[in-house]
Design a protein around this motif. Structure first.
Motif, PDB file in Angstrom:
ATOM      1  N   GLY A   1       0.796  -1.221   0.000  1.00 15.58           N
ATOM      2  CA  GLY A   1       0.000   0.000   0.000  1.00 15.58           C
ATOM      3  C   GLY A   1       0.819   1.256   0.000  1.00 15.58           C
ATOM      4  O   GLY A   1       0.291   2.348  -0.265  1.00 15.58           O
ATOM      5  N   GLY A   2       2.128   1.147   0.288  1.00 13.95           N
ATOM      6  CA  GLY A   2       2.983   2.336   0.329  1.00 13.95           C
ATOM      7  C   GLY A   2       2.570   3.274   1.444  1.00 13.95           C
ATOM      8  O   GLY A   2       2.157   2.846   2.527  1.00 13.95           O
ATOM      9  N   ALA A   3       2.640   4.561   1.181  1.00 10.06           N
ATOM     10  CA  ALA A   3       2.266   5.562   2.179  1.00 10.06           C
ATOM     11  C   ALA A   3       0.769   5.805   2.119  1.00 10.06           C
ATOM     12  O   ALA A   3       0.266   6.371   1.137  1.00 10.06           O
ATOM     13  N   GLN A   4       0.052   5.320   3.133  1.00  9.35           N
ATOM     14  CA  GLN A   4      -1.398   5.528   3.276  1.00  9.35           C
ATOM     15  C   GLN A   4      -2.177   5.048   2.042  1.00  9.35           C
ATOM     16  O   GLN A   4      -3.149   5.672   1.617  1.00  9.35           O
TER      17      GLN A   4
ATOM     18  N   ASN B   1      -3.907 -10.392   3.943  1.00 11.61           N
ATOM     19  CA  ASN B   1      -4.208  -9.238   4.800  1.00 11.61           C
ATOM     20  C   ASN B   1      -2.994  -8.338   5.026  1.00 11.61           C
ATOM     21  O   ASN B   1      -2.766  -7.822   6.130  1.00 11.61           O
ATOM     22  N   ILE B   2      -2.198  -8.166   3.986  1.00 10.49           N
ATOM     23  CA  ILE B   2      -1.031  -7.292   4.094  1.00 10.49           C
ATOM     24  C   ILE B   2      -1.475  -5.835   4.079  1.00 10.49           C
ATOM     25  O   ILE B   2      -0.964  -5.009   4.828  1.00 10.49           O
ATOM     26  N   TYR B   3      -2.447  -5.534   3.191  1.00 10.17           N
ATOM     27  CA  TYR B   3      -3.019  -4.197   3.159  1.00 10.17           C
ATOM     28  C   TYR B   3      -4.448  -4.299   2.657  1.00 10.17           C
ATOM     29  O   TYR B   3      -4.735  -5.035   1.715  1.00 10.17           O
ATOM     30  N   ASP B   4      -5.326  -3.536   3.286  1.00  6.27           N
ATOM     31  CA  ASP B   4      -6.747  -3.567   2.937  1.00  6.27           C
ATOM     32  C   ASP B   4      -7.075  -2.329   2.109  1.00  6.27           C
ATOM     33  O   ASP B   4      -7.168  -1.215   2.638  1.00  6.27           O
ATOM     34  N   TYR B   5      -7.189  -2.527   0.777  1.00  2.25           N
ATOM     35  CA  TYR B   5      -7.525  -1.409  -0.101  1.00  2.25           C
ATOM     36  C   TYR B   5      -9.018  -1.117  -0.010  1.00  2.25           C
ATOM     37  O   TYR B   5      -9.853  -2.012  -0.051  1.00  2.25           O
TER      38      TYR B   5
END
Length: 340
Positions: A83-86, A131-135
């Motif tokens: 997801g990078g920054a935010q 579940n590394i990042y939730d877009y």
């Protein structure tokens, strides 16, 4: 690297992208560190120094280009995955297609972009499954992928157009370069082309003792021919003379229009006796042929001076010596060869 750019241009492209890559990633690494995103900061720092490495490789242009691209791909995959920054990381993937086409060209670039697209799809999938990042919203990854495909397609179309235009420019340049070395009337090489060849032959003579012979020929009474039959007939005479040269000289020889009704023939790897034989063959061919245009016809003859080029003389002095022998042939009655 696209094939229509030369080495210096490719080197400039690589250095430009590596410089931009280093500045951008190092700047973002600093911001990430300030925002306490230490893992992202460390990743960006590593990426920035890879760009610096690509910049420092001065000789391996292709290697530098590969390093730049795969470092960019790896960084983009990481930003998509985490997801990078935010969650703004995936936005950066839109720079991939123009950079790829600039470095790889159309065919190889399209192949790399397809592989990159598959990697990005995998990155979004892994980010969701593990579940590394939730877009959010859920449609965000799909819209990013579709938008990337559109941008990549437009970049590919632009690159295709640019390659076609570049190929046309190259073809036109090559044609103009060719025309610049050809006499438009006789289609024989011109003085400029032959001088370049003489320089090369002279170098071979000095370095490897490879002899060559120069024949300087002038059409006898050409002014009278023009005055009697007209300039169109004179042009036709020169055209037929050029064809006679093509049939009479060795395959490795060069017959050129030196100026006006004067012609210069160069026979590499030959001595004076061979030059005399070629001159005699030309005399006989002209004797057996008639120049005709409409109702007018006549035979043309040549006076020829033949010399063997000397390693001690300059090219200009060689030609001057051949010219002296040519005028000696004129003085002795024309339609003959003088040699030394």
């Amino acid at each position: 690297m696209y094939e229509y750019s030369n080495k210096s241009e490719r080197k400039l492209i690589v250095r430009f992208f590596s410089s931009i890559g280093f500045i951008a990633t190092f700047s973002m690494a600093s911001l990430a560190f300030i925002n306490s995103s230490y893992l992202l900061a460390c990743t960006l720092v590593v990426s920035s120094f890879v760009y610096l490495l690509a910049f420092s490789i001065s000789r391996g242009v292709e290697k530098s280009g590969t390093i730049i691209l795969y470092n960019l791909y790896a960084l983009m995959f990481y930003l998509v995955l985490t997801g990078g920054a935010q969650g703004t990381g995936p936005i950066w993937i839109f720079i991939v297609s123009p950079v790829t086409y600039s470095i790889r060209g159309l065919k190889r670039g399209t192949f790399d972009i397809i592989l990159f697209l598959l990697a990005i799809v995998l990155g979004f999938y892994c980010a969701d499954i593990f579940n590394i990042y939730d877009y959010s919203p859920e449609q965000f990854p799909i819209r990013i992928i579709i938008a990337f495909m559109i941008v990549a397609s437009l970049s590919g179309y632009y690159e295709c157009s640019r390659e076609k235009y570049s190929n046309k420019i190259i073809a036109l340049s090559q044609k103009n370069e060719f025309l610049a070395t050809i006499d438009p009337l006789t289609n024989l090489p011109n003085r400029r082309y032959t001088m370049n060849k003489l320089v090369a032959f002279k170098s071979e003579l000095k370095d490897n003792n490879t002899p060559f012979v120069i024949l300087l020929a002038d059409v006898d009474n050409f002014k009278k021919i023009n005055d009697q039959f007209g300039h169109d007939f004179g042009d036709e005479a020169l055209i037929q003379l050029a064809k006679t040269f093509d049939k009479s000289i060795p395959k490795n020889a060069i017959a050129s229009r030196w100026g006006g009704e004067e012609f210069l023939i160069v026979i590499p790897d030959a001595i004076v006796e061979q030059g005399e034989q070629v001159a005699e063959k030309i005399h006989n061919a002209l004797k057996a042929s008639v120049v005709s245009l409409f109702s007018d016809s006549t035979n043309i003859t040549l006076s020829i001076g033949v010399i063997s080029a000397s390693a001690e003389r300059s090219i200009d002095l060689d030609i001057k010596r051949a010219d002296e022998l040519l005028y000696k042939a004129k003085a002795q009655g024309k339609n003959r060869t003088c040699s030394s």
